[in-house]
Design an enzyme around this catalytic site. Sequence first.
Site, PDB file in Angstrom:
ATOM      1  N   PHE A 119      -5.121 -13.376  -3.081  1.00 22.51           N
ATOM      2  CA  PHE A 119      -4.714 -12.994  -1.377  1.00 22.51           C
ATOM      3  C   PHE A 119      -5.117 -13.893  -0.420  1.00 22.51           C
ATOM      4  O   PHE A 119      -6.677 -14.533  -0.617  1.00 22.51           O
ATOM      5  CB  PHE A 119      -5.505 -11.762  -1.465  1.00 22.51           C
ATOM      6  N   ASP A 190     -12.385 -10.335  -7.886  1.00 25.39           N
ATOM      7  CA  ASP A 190     -11.671  -8.903  -6.612  1.00 25.39           C
ATOM      8  C   ASP A 190     -11.224  -8.115  -7.481  1.00 25.39           C
ATOM      9  O   ASP A 190     -10.235  -8.641  -7.914  1.00 25.39           O
ATOM     10  CB  ASP A 190     -11.060 -10.542  -5.788  1.00 25.39           C
ATOM     11  N   TYR A 215      -8.907   1.040   0.927  1.00 23.97           N
ATOM     12  CA  TYR A 215      -8.169   1.699   1.594  1.00 23.97           C
ATOM     13  C   TYR A 215      -6.646   2.042   0.700  1.00 23.97           C
ATOM     14  O   TYR A 215      -6.463   2.157   1.148  1.00 23.97           O
ATOM     15  CB  TYR A 215      -7.850   1.216   2.825  1.00 23.97           C
ATOM     16  N   LYS A 216      -6.584   1.304  -0.697  1.00 23.42           N
ATOM     17  CA  LYS A 216      -6.152   0.814  -1.260  1.00 23.42           C
ATOM     18  C   LYS A 216      -5.851   1.851  -2.331  1.00 23.42           C
ATOM     19  O   LYS A 216      -5.424   3.589  -2.128  1.00 23.42           O
ATOM     20  CB  LYS A 216      -5.850  -0.815  -2.271  1.00 23.42           C
ATOM     21  N   ARG A 362       8.423  -4.388  -3.529  1.00 21.89           N
ATOM     22  CA  ARG A 362       7.137  -3.916  -4.479  1.00 21.89           C
ATOM     23  C   ARG A 362       7.062  -2.526  -4.338  1.00 21.89           C
ATOM     24  O   ARG A 362       6.332  -1.944  -3.550  1.00 21.89           O
ATOM     25  CB  ARG A 362       5.535  -4.496  -3.618  1.00 21.89           C
TER      26      ARG A 362
END
Length: 403
Positions: A119, A190, A215-216, A362
Amino acid sequence: MPDTSHAPTSVTRKDLFDLPEGVIYLDGNSLGPLPKSVPARTQEMISGEWGEMLIRGWNQADWFTQPGRVGDRVGALIGAPESSVVMGDTLSIKVYQALAAALAMRPGRRVVLSDSGNFPTDLYMARGLLETLGQGHELRVVAPEEAAGAIDEDVAAVMLTEVDYRTGRRHDMDAITRTAQDAGAVMIWDLAHSAGAVPVDLGGSGCEFAVGCTYKYLNGGPGAPAFIYVRPDLADGARPALQGWMGHGAPFAFDLDYRPAGGIERMRVGTPPVIQMTALEEALRVWDGVSMTDVRAAAVALMEQFIEEVEARCPQLSLASPRDPGQRGSQVSFRFAEGYAAMQALIDRGVIGDFRAPDIMRFGFTPLYLDSGDVSAAVDVLEEVLSQELWRDAKYQARSAVT
Ligand SMILES: *Cc1c(COP(=O)(O)O)cnc(C)c1O
């Protein structure tokens, strides 16, 4: 009797989530939905703790120890031993801290190795840190398939995201960790798209550092605090680059000199976001009694169903994710040149996934609140949007600031 030995154990607990009527949510990989008990708990914290206790809340409501307490709950979901995970800040900050501590452990080496599937913020933070250090470090970014082979004796730290945010491609965490350590490099993982999505055994992997957000897949809400893991045998020696007072050995002694706390607490920086962390702490209760192995098996079943149905009914799309579920996280991506507009048309019809430039549609699979009926219903809508070219509508072409 039918043979059910391969059928995944149901982990669906939709009743614990507050999902809007008519929505099929395939974006829990980006922002998890609201667990039903969170509003009441946060309201109680705000009125009963902040409102009534005022500053006494730091002790009386245990706000001060919350980053470690919640860290243990997150740690339990990623195979981390007690007291090896602490919460705070954002993932970008935790990446910076982990990398800075890793580089301090290998003062003679000058290369940070990462991959182009990472990312971007992880790479940005790394470059910023290397510039600040001003010691001639280099950030080497290779293709994901080449990461393991690119580890050599110049590499101080290997910094990778286990699951690629665009394609869902998943690295072999144990094998790469071993390769890195055999070459004398420090390994940083990560887990942004792993925590709450795939079984992770941090303790078993032996990696030195891990970081991630909540938060995912962990449903902590927008702005929920991030986490950092430091392997227990290293925690007392890890160098905290961000020497904030909350990571001091005695924050309320107000010494003019910094002295890091023992263990993982030194990775705290400043005042924790108590309201946000209370929302997260409550949200984590949806994982009580759930096995990550069962979650994973159920997610794989949903993903296989989705791929099969999309390939049969939506020939316009091509699979961008690895076909082998063992090499994939908990999302499935398809390429479609008009993917942005098609995703807008889908969202308009209650099927929420997301789009990643240039052409990736996605879809995240989160079996706690999705079942196979949802998958079929989502493909019905996708088929309609594509076969009738509903994405051509001008209103689906204009891009918002956040995609
Ligand atoms: C989501 C994500 C981030 C986000 O970082 P924040 O600081 O929380 O905004 C960072 N890295 C990876 C790999 C991610 O997937």
